[in-house]
Design a protein around this motif. Structure first.
Motif, mmCIF file in Angstrom:
data_model
loop_
_atom_site.group_PDB
_atom_site.id
_atom_site.type_symbol
_atom_site.label_atom_id
_atom_site.label_comp_id
_atom_site.label_asym_id
_atom_site.label_seq_id
_atom_site.Cartn_x
_atom_site.Cartn_y
_atom_site.Cartn_z
ATOM 1 N N TRP A 338 -36.241 8.732 -4.144
ATOM 2 C CA TRP A 338 -35.462 9.963 -3.998
ATOM 3 C C TRP A 338 -34.083 9.832 -4.630
ATOM 4 O O TRP A 338 -33.470 8.760 -4.617
ATOM 5 C CB TRP A 338 -35.300 10.305 -2.522
ATOM 6 C CG TRP A 338 -36.525 10.870 -1.873
ATOM 7 C CD1 TRP A 338 -37.323 11.864 -2.346
ATOM 8 C CD2 TRP A 338 -37.079 10.480 -0.612
ATOM 9 N NE1 TRP A 338 -38.338 12.126 -1.452
ATOM 10 C CE2 TRP A 338 -38.213 11.294 -0.384
ATOM 11 C CE3 TRP A 338 -36.728 9.540 0.358
ATOM 12 C CZ2 TRP A 338 -38.992 11.190 0.766
ATOM 13 C CZ3 TRP A 338 -37.500 9.426 1.495
ATOM 14 C CH2 TRP A 338 -38.625 10.242 1.688
ATOM 15 N N ARG A 339 -33.535 10.954 -5.101
ATOM 16 C CA ARG A 339 -32.206 10.981 -5.693
ATOM 17 C C ARG A 339 -31.143 11.527 -4.747
ATOM 18 O O ARG A 339 -29.959 11.265 -4.953
ATOM 19 C CB ARG A 339 -32.226 11.818 -6.983
ATOM 20 C CG ARG A 339 -33.126 11.214 -8.056
ATOM 21 C CD ARG A 339 -32.888 11.826 -9.409
ATOM 22 N NE ARG A 339 -33.684 11.149 -10.435
ATOM 23 C CZ ARG A 339 -33.576 11.376 -11.742
ATOM 24 N NH1 ARG A 339 -32.701 12.285 -12.180
ATOM 25 N NH2 ARG A 339 -34.326 10.723 -12.603
ATOM 26 N N LEU A 340 -31.529 12.304 -3.745
ATOM 27 C CA LEU A 340 -30.563 12.799 -2.772
ATOM 28 C C LEU A 340 -30.223 11.681 -1.799
ATOM 29 O O LEU A 340 -31.108 11.158 -1.112
ATOM 30 C CB LEU A 340 -31.131 14.004 -2.019
ATOM 31 C CG LEU A 340 -31.288 15.303 -2.810
ATOM 32 C CD1 LEU A 340 -31.871 16.390 -1.918
ATOM 33 C CD2 LEU A 340 -29.955 15.757 -3.399
ATOM 34 N N LYS A 341 -28.940 11.322 -1.746
ATOM 35 C CA LYS A 341 -28.491 10.246 -0.883
ATOM 36 C C LYS A 341 -27.152 10.610 -0.259
ATOM 37 O O LYS A 341 -26.427 11.473 -0.757
ATOM 38 C CB LYS A 341 -28.330 8.935 -1.672
ATOM 39 C CG LYS A 341 -29.636 8.250 -2.048
ATOM 40 C CD LYS A 341 -29.365 6.999 -2.862
ATOM 41 C CE LYS A 341 -30.620 6.186 -3.110
ATOM 42 N NZ LYS A 341 -30.932 5.291 -2.018
ATOM 43 N N ASP A 342 -26.827 9.917 0.825
ATOM 44 C CA ASP A 342 -25.496 9.998 1.410
ATOM 45 C C ASP A 342 -24.521 9.313 0.459
ATOM 46 O O ASP A 342 -24.709 8.156 0.091
ATOM 47 C CB ASP A 342 -25.532 9.304 2.779
ATOM 48 C CG ASP A 342 -24.164 9.211 3.437
ATOM 49 O OD1 ASP A 342 -23.207 9.820 2.930
ATOM 50 O OD2 ASP A 342 -24.060 8.524 4.466
ATOM 51 N N SER A 343 -23.471 10.024 0.061
ATOM 52 C CA SER A 343 -22.503 9.454 -0.883
ATOM 53 C C SER A 343 -21.705 8.311 -0.280
ATOM 54 O O SER A 343 -21.104 7.523 -1.007
ATOM 55 C CB SER A 343 -21.537 10.541 -1.369
ATOM 56 O OG SER A 343 -20.685 10.953 -0.311
ATOM 57 N N GLY A 344 -21.654 8.227 1.063
ATOM 58 C CA GLY A 344 -20.881 7.186 1.720
ATOM 59 C C GLY A 344 -19.406 7.501 1.836
ATOM 60 O O GLY A 344 -18.662 6.775 2.505
ATOM 61 N N ARG A 345 -18.943 8.574 1.227
ATOM 62 C CA ARG A 345 -17.526 8.910 1.234
ATOM 63 C C ARG A 345 -17.119 9.479 2.586
ATOM 64 O O ARG A 345 -17.928 10.066 3.312
ATOM 65 C CB ARG A 345 -17.221 9.910 0.120
ATOM 66 C CG ARG A 345 -15.741 10.103 -0.158
ATOM 67 C CD ARG A 345 -15.541 11.169 -1.222
ATOM 68 N NE ARG A 345 -16.071 10.746 -2.517
ATOM 69 C CZ ARG A 345 -15.362 10.108 -3.447
ATOM 70 N NH1 ARG A 345 -14.107 9.775 -3.197
ATOM 71 N NH2 ARG A 345 -15.899 9.789 -4.601
ATOM 72 N N GLY A 346 -15.855 9.309 2.945
ATOM 73 C CA GLY A 346 -15.327 9.890 4.171
ATOM 74 C C GLY A 346 -15.180 11.403 4.067
ATOM 75 O O GLY A 346 -15.597 12.028 3.093
ATOM 76 N N ASN A 347 -14.577 12.002 5.101
ATOM 77 C CA ASN A 347 -14.343 13.443 5.144
ATOM 78 C C ASN A 347 -15.643 14.225 5.003
ATOM 79 O O ASN A 347 -15.781 15.092 4.143
ATOM 80 C CB ASN A 347 -13.345 13.863 4.066
ATOM 81 C CG ASN A 347 -13.013 15.348 4.147
ATOM 82 O OD1 ASN A 347 -13.019 15.935 5.225
ATOM 83 N ND2 ASN A 347 -12.732 15.952 2.997
ATOM 84 N N GLN A 348 -16.625 13.937 5.847
ATOM 85 C CA GLN A 348 -17.845 14.718 5.795
ATOM 86 C C GLN A 348 -18.700 14.504 7.036
ATOM 87 O O GLN A 348 -18.599 13.493 7.726
ATOM 88 C CB GLN A 348 -18.676 14.365 4.560
ATOM 89 C CG GLN A 348 -19.240 12.950 4.553
ATOM 90 C CD GLN A 348 -20.283 12.758 3.448
ATOM 91 O OE1 GLN A 348 -21.249 13.501 3.343
ATOM 92 N NE2 GLN A 348 -20.056 11.741 2.616
ATOM 93 N N THR A 349 -19.550 15.492 7.275
ATOM 94 C CA THR A 349 -20.680 15.387 8.197
ATOM 95 C C THR A 349 -21.933 15.646 7.382
ATOM 96 O O THR A 349 -21.954 16.572 6.553
ATOM 97 C CB THR A 349 -20.568 16.424 9.327
ATOM 98 O OG1 THR A 349 -19.365 16.192 10.063
ATOM 99 C CG2 THR A 349 -21.740 16.328 10.275
ATOM 100 N N ASN A 350 -22.970 14.836 7.568
ATOM 101 C CA ASN A 350 -24.182 15.045 6.783
ATOM 102 C C ASN A 350 -25.434 14.751 7.592
ATOM 103 O O ASN A 350 -25.396 14.002 8.585
ATOM 104 C CB ASN A 350 -24.159 14.215 5.491
ATOM 105 C CG ASN A 350 -24.181 12.723 5.740
ATOM 106 O OD1 ASN A 350 -25.055 12.206 6.425
ATOM 107 N ND2 ASN A 350 -23.218 12.007 5.161
#
Length: 615
Positions: A338-350
């Motif tokens: 898969w190509r959709l992943k959690d970017s790991g960056r702060g400032n987010q809910t996913n």
């Protein structure tokens, strides 16, 4: 006595020859013949033009590599590879390449400008060593790459993979540079990574990881501390960030046929009490507010659940990350490519979830992502004093953590699962008569981003764009086909189409498509590439939205023995033809007086590469 001394010296020389030896020699000889129309590249060398390509016409390259291997005993070994330059061409249409460091350089001296014509003629190309002790294993690396720790409890991706393929030469990068320590016996579970640039764009840093099993629970603790700032940037895809500290904790345990993972991160202490802007929209008007980073903004949490039952696999994961609780992408694969992943960056809910279902040799795999920043980006048209944030001047920025609702579906046909299609070396290992995958990704972006970072034409100076493209949806269809009729007869094709937007602030949307095909029959290899309305080969092309209407390339070579899919280890010679059309969105385009006719640039390259491995 003389005979004994002579015998001892002969024995010593024999041992030294075993301990230190030339293991490889590589000869690279190439010619370049270039031309074009409606182009800024001068037609000859008789100008004061100081850019690259410097001229149209003929030039050549000679580059030589030698590798010295050392193994003083059975527990320690390594190698160092050196590059020696002769002539470096000034006319290739792909102007950035490893050997271009040897081009003439103009420097300022007391008596005025001085031209250096023999810069960096000798340079260490790669180096590596390994020390296998009873208590530890120590590996040192320089430009040779290393793997990530994603399968070893690095839940937040603090230690990314650093295998960059040809990009390491294209941008003349130094990374990865450092050492890895892995403990044994009483030190089992302890790993340490330390170095000046452990991955591309990394600050000098030390990372510690300790992993321990307690019954069915596996715990992993990690700590990262940046020791100083990275002085140089080689690519806008790897911008050095201000030094920081990070710590993570990960817990994994099984529950029946399911696996549970829980993790927490603390990051961004260096940003504490820094101020940032917030744009508040009320009744059609904007208010620019100011806030500051608080201790709670440095924490984040994440969970992941996986479940496998026969032909069915499913996962779900989610995260809530404080404003400066930055990790990175976890490179560990979940079930498929898969190509959709959690970017790991702060400032987010996913939230992400996906499943795979196997039907004979077919696998269908839908996947979904929803993410939203805690604090929205600042659009470029916001009223003063508001300005789009960026990662250098502000404590955080909304980039790949922008608001997104996305879905993808991946269909794979793989009759030989022992050679999995999504292994990093699948091109080489895949042995199916026919294996293929096709994927579709759709991303809904209802907002813009904050500003990205670019690099000026000098290749060193960083700057922030003054905005970002508008809110838009992005989609892509891609496919990969592998056919290995025999070990010496096969084909690999990659195809794609979709829309795209730049990394910088240009609002222009592009619709692109392309394909590359590699075909091998015995000792002959044919590589072809075609791209329509796509960016060029370098990161700055996408940064500044520089595109070509059409790009074509054909490369045919003959090898002394079977050709390789990933690495060409045998002597070979070949011919490579490249052609591009140019328009107002292309670099080096110069329309003629009173006309907007497209331009072109082309290159005819011949090459001879001789790789000699010595036992």
């Amino acid at each position: 006595m003389y005979l004994k001394a002579r015998g001892d010296r002969a024995a010593l020389l024999s041992e030294n020859q075993k301990a230190f030896r030339i293991s490889n020699a590589f000869i690279k000889m190439e010619t370049y013949y270039t031309g074009g129309s409606h182009i800024t590249t001068p037609a000859s060398t008789d100008t004061d033009f100081d850019g690259y390509p410097r001229f149209q016409g003929f030039d050549h390259l000679q580059s030589y590599f030698t590798t010295v291997a050392f193994s003083p005993n059975g527990h320690f070994n390594g190698f160092i590879s050196l590059n020696f330059l002769a002539h470096v061409p000034k006319n290739p249409i792909d102007e950035i390449f490893y050997e271009n460091r040897g081009r003439e350089q103009v420097v300022r001296a007391e008596e005025g400008l001085y031209t250096i014509t023999d810069a960096e003629r000798v340079k260490v190309y790669r180096a590596e060593f390994n020390w296998d002790d009873d208590w530890f294993n120590l590996t040192g690396f320089y430009r040779t790459g290393h793997y990530h720790w994603g399968y070893e409890g690095d839940f937040f991706g603090l230690y990314p993979e650093a295998n960059y393929g040809p990009n390491i030469d294209i941008y003349n990068g130094e990374a990865p540079l450092g050492v890895e320590f892995a403990g044994k016996q009483a030190l089992e579970g302890l790993k340490i990574a330390y170095g000046p640039e452990l991955w591309w764009g990394a600050n000098p840093a030390i990372l510690l990881k300790y992993r321990k099993q307690f019954g069915r629970f596996t715990t992993t603790a990690m700590y990262q501390e940046d020791l100083s700032s990275q002085s140089l940037a080689t690519s806008s895809f790897a911008i050095p960030l201000p030094p920081t500290k990070k710590a993570t904790l990960h817990l994994a345990f099984p529950v029946g046929k399911a696996g549970i993972e829980l993790g927490g991160i603390w990051s961004g202490e260096n940003r504490l009490e820094e101020t940032f802007q917030i744009l508040d929209k009320d009744a059609g008007s904007y208010r620019v507010l100011q806030d500051e980073i608080r201790p709670a903004d440095m924490f984040g949490g994440k969970f992941k659940v996986t479940y496998s039952q026969g032909r069915f696999n499913w996962y779900a994961q989610g995260a809530m990350m404080g404003l400066v609780a930055d990790g990175r992408v976890n490179s560990a694969l979940t079930y498929t490519g898969w190509r959709l992943k959690d970017s790991g960056r702060g400032n987010q809910t996913n939230i992400l979830t996906g499943l795979t279902y196997l039907m004979g040799n077919w696998q269908i795999a839908p996947n979904f992502l929803w993410q939203k920043p805690l604090v929205d980006p600042i659009p470029s048209d916001a009223p003063a004093p508001a300005t789009p944030r960026n990662v250098l001047d502000d404590p955080f920025a909304v980039i790949d953590n922008r608001e997104t609702t996305a879905g993808e579906i991946l269909l794979t046909y793989d009759p030989t699962p022992a050679t999995w299609m999504y292994n990093w070396d699948s091109d080489m290992r895949e042995d199916a008569k026919l294996a293929a995958s096709i994927g579709f990704v759709y991303r809904h972006h209802p907002t813009t981003r904050d500003a990205s970072i670019g690099i000026l034409g000098d290749g060193r100076t960083l700057f922030a764009f003054d905005g970002a493209p508008p809110a838009r949806d992005l989609w892509e269809v891609y496919a990969r086909i592998v056919s290995k009729a025999r070990t010496d007869l096969g084909l690999i094709a990659n195809l794609y189409t979709g829309n795209g937007e730049p990394k910088g602030n240009d609002p222009r949307e592009i619709f692109r498509m392309g394909a590359d095909v590699r075909f091998i029959v015995k000792d002959i290899k044919l590589i072809t590439m075609v791209k329509f309305n796509d960016w060029g080969p370098y990161d700055y092309h996408q940064d500044f939205n520089l595109t070509y209407p059409l790009q074509l390339s054909v490369d045919i070579s003959k090898s002394l023995g079977k050709q390789g899919w990933l690495y060409d280890s045998k002597p070979r010679f070949g011919l490579k033809l490249g052609w591009r059309s140019l328009n107002e969105y292309s670099p080096r385009y110069e329309p003629g007086p009173g006309t907007d006719e497209n331009g072109s640039e082309w290159e005819i390259r011949t090459y001879f590469h001789m790789n000699i491995n010595m036992k």
